[in-house]
Design a protein around this motif. Structure first.
Motif, PDB file in Angstrom:
ATOM      1  N   UNK A  52       0.812  -1.225   0.000  1.00  0.00           N
ATOM      2  CA  UNK A  52       0.000   0.000   0.000  1.00  0.00           C
ATOM      3  C   UNK A  52       0.841   1.268   0.000  1.00  0.00           C
ATOM      4  N   UNK A  53       2.152   1.133   0.151  1.00  0.00           N
ATOM      5  CA  UNK A  53       3.010   2.325   0.149  1.00  0.00           C
ATOM      6  C   UNK A  53       3.520   2.649  -1.253  1.00  0.00           C
ATOM      7  N   UNK A  54       3.253   1.785  -2.224  1.00  0.00           N
ATOM      8  CA  UNK A  54       3.755   1.962  -3.578  1.00  0.00           C
ATOM      9  C   UNK A  54       2.758   2.779  -4.406  1.00  0.00           C
ATOM     10  N   UNK A  55       3.074   4.052  -4.706  1.00  0.00           N
ATOM     11  CA  UNK A  55       2.133   4.887  -5.461  1.00  0.00           C
ATOM     12  C   UNK A  55       1.803   4.335  -6.841  1.00  0.00           C
ATOM     13  N   UNK A  56       2.750   3.654  -7.502  1.00  0.00           N
ATOM     14  CA  UNK A  56       2.486   3.098  -8.830  1.00  0.00           C
ATOM     15  C   UNK A  56       1.426   2.004  -8.763  1.00  0.00           C
ATOM     16  N   UNK A  57       1.496   1.168  -7.752  1.00  0.00           N
ATOM     17  CA  UNK A  57       0.516   0.096  -7.574  1.00  0.00           C
ATOM     18  C   UNK A  57      -0.827   0.675  -7.152  1.00  0.00           C
ATOM     19  N   UNK A  79      -7.008   5.941   4.714  1.00  0.00           N
ATOM     20  CA  UNK A  79      -5.728   5.620   5.337  1.00  0.00           C
ATOM     21  C   UNK A  79      -4.801   4.908   4.341  1.00  0.00           C
ATOM     22  N   UNK A  80      -5.351   3.964   3.602  1.00  0.00           N
ATOM     23  CA  UNK A  80      -4.550   3.247   2.590  1.00  0.00           C
ATOM     24  C   UNK A  80      -4.007   4.263   1.582  1.00  0.00           C
ATOM     25  N   UNK A  81      -4.840   5.200   1.169  1.00  0.00           N
ATOM     26  CA  UNK A  81      -4.381   6.247   0.233  1.00  0.00           C
ATOM     27  C   UNK A  81      -3.236   7.050   0.839  1.00  0.00           C
ATOM     28  N   UNK A  82      -3.313   7.347   2.118  1.00  0.00           N
ATOM     29  CA  UNK A  82      -2.273   8.148   2.764  1.00  0.00           C
ATOM     30  C   UNK A  82      -0.941   7.421   2.817  1.00  0.00           C
ATOM     31  N   UNK A  83      -0.962   6.099   2.815  1.00  0.00           N
ATOM     32  CA  UNK A  83       0.273   5.318   2.874  1.00  0.00           C
ATOM     33  C   UNK A  83       1.080   5.425   1.589  1.00  0.00           C
ATOM     34  N   UNK A  84       0.405   5.639   0.460  1.00  0.00           N
ATOM     35  CA  UNK A  84       1.091   5.680  -0.830  1.00  0.00           C
ATOM     36  C   UNK A  84       1.611   7.067  -1.205  1.00  0.00           C
ATOM     37  N   UNK A  85       1.320   8.052  -0.386  1.00  0.00           N
ATOM     38  CA  UNK A  85       1.796   9.407  -0.697  1.00  0.00           C
ATOM     39  C   UNK A  85       3.275   9.527  -0.326  1.00  0.00           C
ATOM     40  N   UNK A  86       4.030  10.277  -1.123  1.00  0.00           N
ATOM     41  CA  UNK A  86       5.436  10.479  -0.759  1.00  0.00           C
ATOM     42  C   UNK A  86       5.548  11.129   0.610  1.00  0.00           C
TER      43      UNK A  86
END
Length: 133
Positions: A76-81, A125-132
């Motif tokens: 969930x931390x990978x913005x590309x995924x 929250x999942x969205x927030x994990x992928x932000x730089x």
């Protein structure tokens, strides 16, 4: 009618902490304070409790149960995924399970356990994990 008025007065004033009956309001007395709004959903705690064992507490897909799964959990931390997955798809995956959105059937459905408000909070929250960071 009198019982209804007394009952509503007791409901509005509350039972009090002292064990004594509440004092009915008098003319000119201030209105009772509104009830406190419910506590905000603690998405981080929900994530760690329901998602962390597979996705990891930080969302990297490396939770303690991940090694035993046939399909590696999403990072969930990978913005590309995460950029390829819509909020609606995330919501449905959490609510109905991974298989509902063409993902791993090992991801259980949480719709019977979590309220929709909690699922929306998890999506954010999942969205927030992928932000730089």
């Amino acid at each position: 009618m009198r019982r209804l008025v007394i009952g509503l007065t007791l409901l509005l004033v509350g039972c009090g902490d002292s064990g004594s009956p509440p004092t009915p309001p008098t003319a000119g007395s201030p209105a009772p304070a509104p009830a406190a709004s419910p506590a905000p959903v603690q998405a981080d705690a929900l994530y760690k409790q329901y998602c962390g064992s597979c996705h990891g507490p930080d969302g990297k897909g490396n939770g303690p149960a991940a090694a035993a799964l046939p399909v590696k959990p999403a990072d969930h931390t990978n913005p590309a995924v995460m950029g390829k997955i819509s909020d609606a798809e995330l919501f449905r995956a959490i609510k109905e399970g991974g298989q509902a959105v063409g993902k791993s059937p090992a991801m259980p459905p949480w719709g019977g356990t979590l309220k929709e408000e909690q699922i929306h909070a998890l999506v954010a929250h999942v969205r927030s994990l992928a932000k730089p960071r």
